[in-house]
Scaffold this active site. Structure first.
Site, mmCIF file in Angstrom:
data_model
loop_
_atom_site.group_PDB
_atom_site.id
_atom_site.type_symbol
_atom_site.label_atom_id
_atom_site.label_comp_id
_atom_site.label_asym_id
_atom_site.label_seq_id
_atom_site.Cartn_x
_atom_site.Cartn_y
_atom_site.Cartn_z
ATOM 1 N N CYS A 61 52.470 63.891 39.978
ATOM 2 C CA CYS A 61 53.592 64.322 38.931
ATOM 3 C C CYS A 61 53.451 64.942 37.594
ATOM 4 C CB CYS A 61 54.472 62.856 38.740
ATOM 5 S SG CYS A 61 55.866 63.009 37.599
ATOM 6 N N ASP A 97 51.953 61.974 44.427
ATOM 7 C CA ASP A 97 52.931 61.796 45.271
ATOM 8 C C ASP A 97 52.489 62.466 46.557
ATOM 9 O OD1 ASP A 97 55.099 61.561 43.581
ATOM 10 O OD2 ASP A 97 54.778 63.740 42.536
#
Length: 165
Positions: A56, A63
């Site tokens: 992120c 992620d």
């Protein structure tokens, strides 16, 4: 002719290499191509990449997602090991899911100039929301340009049931 000779494979350096280096930073230069031996035919090539990770850009939290790449090649095709290493290079790259998908597509267009390409991401939920970005491209002035428009319009007409990624 069946198979490929050494001359056809001269630009493929990573496949078969025992000393593979994994770069944790965005590295599009690792991508390699080889010649399409079936340029007179339109056909799809699809890669399913279930171990994609990135960060992120705001929180630096990891992620996770699956990337699907489908393309109709023209003269050049992407070599799969180099694609694996390229996708791995996103590991410490901080960008939003939507940006990653578009970056991947743009890099592959620059690399091989396909007739058509689409890239889809299925990211695991964070904060109770999953994000599934989709982008595509059809070569301008060809039937693939209209194909891209139609596939974009219809890409999520029948959304899947989301229960567990």
């Amino acid at each position: 002719m069946v198979g490929r000779d050494e001359n056809e494979l001269q630009d493929v350096q990573l496949l078969g290499s025992q000393g593979t280096t994994y770069d944790f930073n965005y590295t599009p230069e690792v991508l390699e191509v080889f010649d399409n031996k079936h340029v007179s035919r339109d056909y799809f090539v699809k890669f399913n990449c279930p171990e994609f990770t990135t960060l992120c850009p705001k929180t630096n939290q990891p992620d996770f997602g699956t990337i699907y790449i489908s393309y109709i090649p023209d003269i050049k095709m992407v070599e799969s090991k180099s694609l694996k290493l390229y996708l791995f290079s996103f590991r410490n790259h901080g960008d939003f899911h939507e940006d990653c998908i578009n970056i991947i597509m743009n890099d592959l267009i620059d690399l091989m100039n396909p007739r058509y390409i689409e890239v889809r991401g299925k990211f695991t939920p964070r904060g109770g929301i999953s994000i599934d970005p989709y982008c595509n491209y059809g070569r301008p002035g060809t039937k693939f340009e209209q194909m891209a428009d139609q596939r974009l319009i219809q890409h999520d007409m029948y959304p899947e049931k989301i229960d567990n990624r």
